[in-house]
Design a protein around this motif. Structure first.
Motif, PDB file in Angstrom:
ATOM      1  N   GLY A 145     -14.706  13.144 -76.369  1.00  0.00           N
ATOM      2  CA  GLY A 145     -15.787  12.551 -74.774  1.00  0.00           C
ATOM      3  C   GLY A 145     -16.567  12.752 -74.139  1.00  0.00           C
ATOM      4  N   GLU A 146     -17.126  12.302 -75.588  1.00  0.00           N
ATOM      5  CA  GLU A 146     -18.743  11.290 -74.857  1.00  0.00           C
ATOM      6  C   GLU A 146     -18.735   9.844 -75.467  1.00  0.00           C
ATOM      7  OE1 GLU A 146     -20.987  13.181 -74.649  1.00  0.00           O
ATOM      8  OE2 GLU A 146     -20.215  15.079 -74.306  1.00  0.00           O
ATOM      9  N   ASP A 147     -19.672   8.603 -74.336  1.00  0.00           N
ATOM     10  CA  ASP A 147     -19.797   7.761 -75.055  1.00  0.00           C
ATOM     11  C   ASP A 147     -20.788   8.000 -76.531  1.00  0.00           C
ATOM     12  OD1 ASP A 147     -18.528   7.248 -72.134  1.00  0.00           O
ATOM     13  OD2 ASP A 147     -20.798   7.356 -71.361  1.00  0.00           O
ATOM     14  N   PHE A 152     -12.338   4.975 -80.686  1.00  0.00           N
ATOM     15  CA  PHE A 152     -10.474   3.908 -80.985  1.00  0.00           C
ATOM     16  C   PHE A 152      -9.901   4.876 -82.187  1.00  0.00           C
ATOM     17  CE2 PHE A 152     -14.456   3.770 -83.375  1.00  0.00           C
ATOM     18  CZ  PHE A 152     -14.336   4.095 -85.010  1.00  0.00           C
ATOM     19  N   GLN A 153     -10.460   6.378 -82.610  1.00  0.00           N
ATOM     20  CA  GLN A 153      -9.315   6.725 -83.146  1.00  0.00           C
ATOM     21  C   GLN A 153      -8.466   7.752 -82.137  1.00  0.00           C
ATOM     22  OE1 GLN A 153     -12.039   9.844 -84.120  1.00  0.00           O
ATOM     23  NE2 GLN A 153     -12.829   9.031 -86.371  1.00  0.00           N
ATOM     24  N   ILE A 172     -16.954  -3.395 -76.119  1.00  0.00           N
ATOM     25  CA  ILE A 172     -15.967  -2.019 -75.371  1.00  0.00           C
ATOM     26  C   ILE A 172     -14.981  -1.586 -75.261  1.00  0.00           C
ATOM     27  CG2 ILE A 172     -16.813  -1.690 -72.546  1.00  0.00           C
ATOM     28  CD1 ILE A 172     -18.105  -4.404 -72.703  1.00  0.00           C
ATOM     29  N   GLU A 173     -15.372  -1.096 -76.218  1.00  0.00           N
ATOM     30  CA  GLU A 173     -13.646  -0.062 -76.750  1.00  0.00           C
ATOM     31  C   GLU A 173     -13.650   1.639 -75.705  1.00  0.00           C
ATOM     32  OE1 GLU A 173     -13.929   0.166 -80.539  1.00  0.00           O
ATOM     33  OE2 GLU A 173     -14.424  -1.416 -81.207  1.00  0.00           O
ATOM     34  N   SER A 174     -12.363   1.608 -75.033  1.00  0.00           N
ATOM     35  CA  SER A 174     -12.331   2.808 -74.027  1.00  0.00           C
ATOM     36  C   SER A 174     -10.826   3.445 -74.456  1.00  0.00           C
ATOM     37  CB  SER A 174     -12.110   2.130 -72.323  1.00  0.00           C
ATOM     38  OG  SER A 174     -13.377   1.193 -71.759  1.00  0.00           O
ATOM     39  N   ALA A 179     -13.826   7.660 -72.397  1.00  0.00           N
ATOM     40  CA  ALA A 179     -15.437   7.621 -72.661  1.00  0.00           C
ATOM     41  C   ALA A 179     -15.261   6.158 -73.239  1.00  0.00           C
ATOM     42  CB  ALA A 179     -15.247   9.109 -74.097  1.00  0.00           C
ATOM     43  N   ILE A 180     -16.870   5.735 -73.527  1.00  0.00           N
ATOM     44  CA  ILE A 180     -16.661   4.313 -74.116  1.00  0.00           C
ATOM     45  C   ILE A 180     -17.552   4.640 -75.443  1.00  0.00           C
ATOM     46  CG2 ILE A 180     -18.278   2.027 -73.024  1.00  0.00           C
ATOM     47  CD1 ILE A 180     -17.212   2.754 -70.337  1.00  0.00           C
ATOM     48  N   LEU A 181     -17.436   3.402 -76.140  1.00  0.00           N
ATOM     49  CA  LEU A 181     -17.965   3.145 -77.362  1.00  0.00           C
ATOM     50  C   LEU A 181     -18.271   1.453 -76.575  1.00  0.00           C
ATOM     51  CD1 LEU A 181     -17.624   3.653 -81.026  1.00  0.00           C
ATOM     52  CD2 LEU A 181     -18.148   1.599 -80.434  1.00  0.00           C
ATOM     53  N   MET A 182     -19.614   1.011 -77.530  1.00  0.00           N
ATOM     54  CA  MET A 182     -19.866  -0.507 -76.506  1.00  0.00           C
ATOM     55  C   MET A 182     -21.101  -0.571 -77.456  1.00  0.00           C
ATOM     56  SD  MET A 182     -21.349  -2.065 -72.449  1.00  0.00           S
ATOM     57  CE  MET A 182     -22.045  -4.049 -73.251  1.00  0.00           C
ATOM     58  N   GLN A 183     -20.869  -1.774 -78.247  1.00  0.00           N
ATOM     59  CA  GLN A 183     -22.394  -2.730 -78.908  1.00  0.00           C
ATOM     60  C   GLN A 183     -21.947  -3.856 -78.848  1.00  0.00           C
ATOM     61  OE1 GLN A 183     -19.572  -1.503 -82.785  1.00  0.00           O
ATOM     62  NE2 GLN A 183     -21.198   0.357 -83.093  1.00  0.00           N
ATOM     63  N   GLY A 184     -23.062  -4.475 -79.483  1.00  0.00           N
ATOM     64  CA  GLY A 184     -23.535  -5.871 -79.129  1.00  0.00           C
ATOM     65  C   GLY A 184     -23.918  -6.301 -80.865  1.00  0.00           C
TER      66      GLY A 184
END
Length: 290
Positions: A145-147, A152-153, A172-174, A179-184
């Motif tokens: 539930g947290e950014d 992805f699980q 940008i994975e939601s 809840a979002i996982l974002m990287q660059g």
């Protein structure tokens, strides 16, 4: 050996020459009688899709480009005005006629044969990217539930973007509760996580709400919308999205769902281990101008 199906005869081995020969003769004969035309047409379409899958090793939905290694392209519609809240995106997209696109390429399908229904649509207003996902699948999960948690699980959709002229791409994975996982970062290099300030700037709405839950098995349907400001692309310096070109891909995933799957908009492939971080397999985007 052959099998009779209605008014058509097909070989059990489904060899390409035998099928096409059988189809050509039968369709020509039966098409003279309009009662059989629609049946013949539908059977031919279905077999063509089956044959293309056998030949290319790709499993994309009808209407998608099945040619192995060929990039798809998409024009990102330009809205006349911005959308204030993520929950307003579906109605705004409907009023502007923004089209759906299938996340329909079934990668690594030999090991992961399950294929849920997933699609997306995308637009922009010069300063923000608007994304809507819609999914139907056999189970959902939303434990994270947290950014910046491993979303992805869970039942998850993902948007990867690489702006032309840059060597950085963003993931940008939601998950299905927003809840979002974002990287660059560069391909194969270190991935820099988006800051909390960047993540807070991305508005999101989830049809399933925002509370976490364990796996729910059975027919499931959910939607997710995102408003991604151009400024959230934190390793870039975008003044306006108008006329911008990029490469991108969209994915449907869930590593801990009962039936794992690896769907994409643009084909990734069948060989090796599942890996969406392949920029050479992105499709092309062009952001329309005002």
């Amino acid at each position: 050996m052959v099998s009779n199906i209605g008014y058509f005869t097909f070989p059990y081995d489904f060899s390409l020459p035998a099928i096409l020969l059988s189809l050509s003769s039968r369709v020509i004969i039966k098409a003279k009688d309009m009662r059989y035309y629609n049946m013949a047409n539908n059977i031919v379409k279905a077999l063509i899709m089956m044959l293309m899958t056998m030949i290319t090793g790709t499993a994309c939905d009808a209407g998608e480009d099945n040619e192995s290694g060929k990039r798809k392209s998409l024009t990102v519609a330009r809205l006349h005005h911005g959308i204030g809240e993520a929950a307003e995106i579906p109605a705004a997209f409907n009023s502007h006629g923004v089209k759906w696109n299938e996340i329909g390429c079934q990668n690594w399908r030999k090991d992961y044969p399950y294929k849920p229904e997933a699609r997306f649509r995308i637009a922009h207003d010069g300063q923000n990217i608007y994304v809507e996902y819609h999914v139907r699948e056999d189970a959902v999960r939303a434990v994270n539930g947290e950014d910046q948690s491993p979303v992805f699980q869970d039942a998850c959709c993902e948007f990867f973007l690489m702006i032309d002229g840059e060597d950085t791409y963003y993931n940008i994975e939601s998950n299905c509760i927003g809840a979002i996982l974002m990287q660059g970062g560069k391909q194969g290099g270190e991935r820099e996580e988006a800051s909390q300030a960047v993540l807070k700037s991305i508005k999101r709405w989830a049809s399933l709400g925002n509370d976490t839950f364990e796996t729910r098995v059975g027919a499931q349907e959910w939607s997710l919308t995102l408003i991604i400001p151009a400024s959230a692309l934190f390793q870039s310096n975008i003044k306006s999205l108008d006329g911008m070109t990029a490469t991108a891909n969209f994915f449907k995933y869930g590593s801990r769902l009962p039936k794992r799957h690896f769907l994409s908009w643009n084909e990734v492939g069948q060989q090796g281990k599942p890996n969406f971080h392949q920029t050479a397999r992105f499709g092309r985007l062009r952001f329309a101008e005002r």
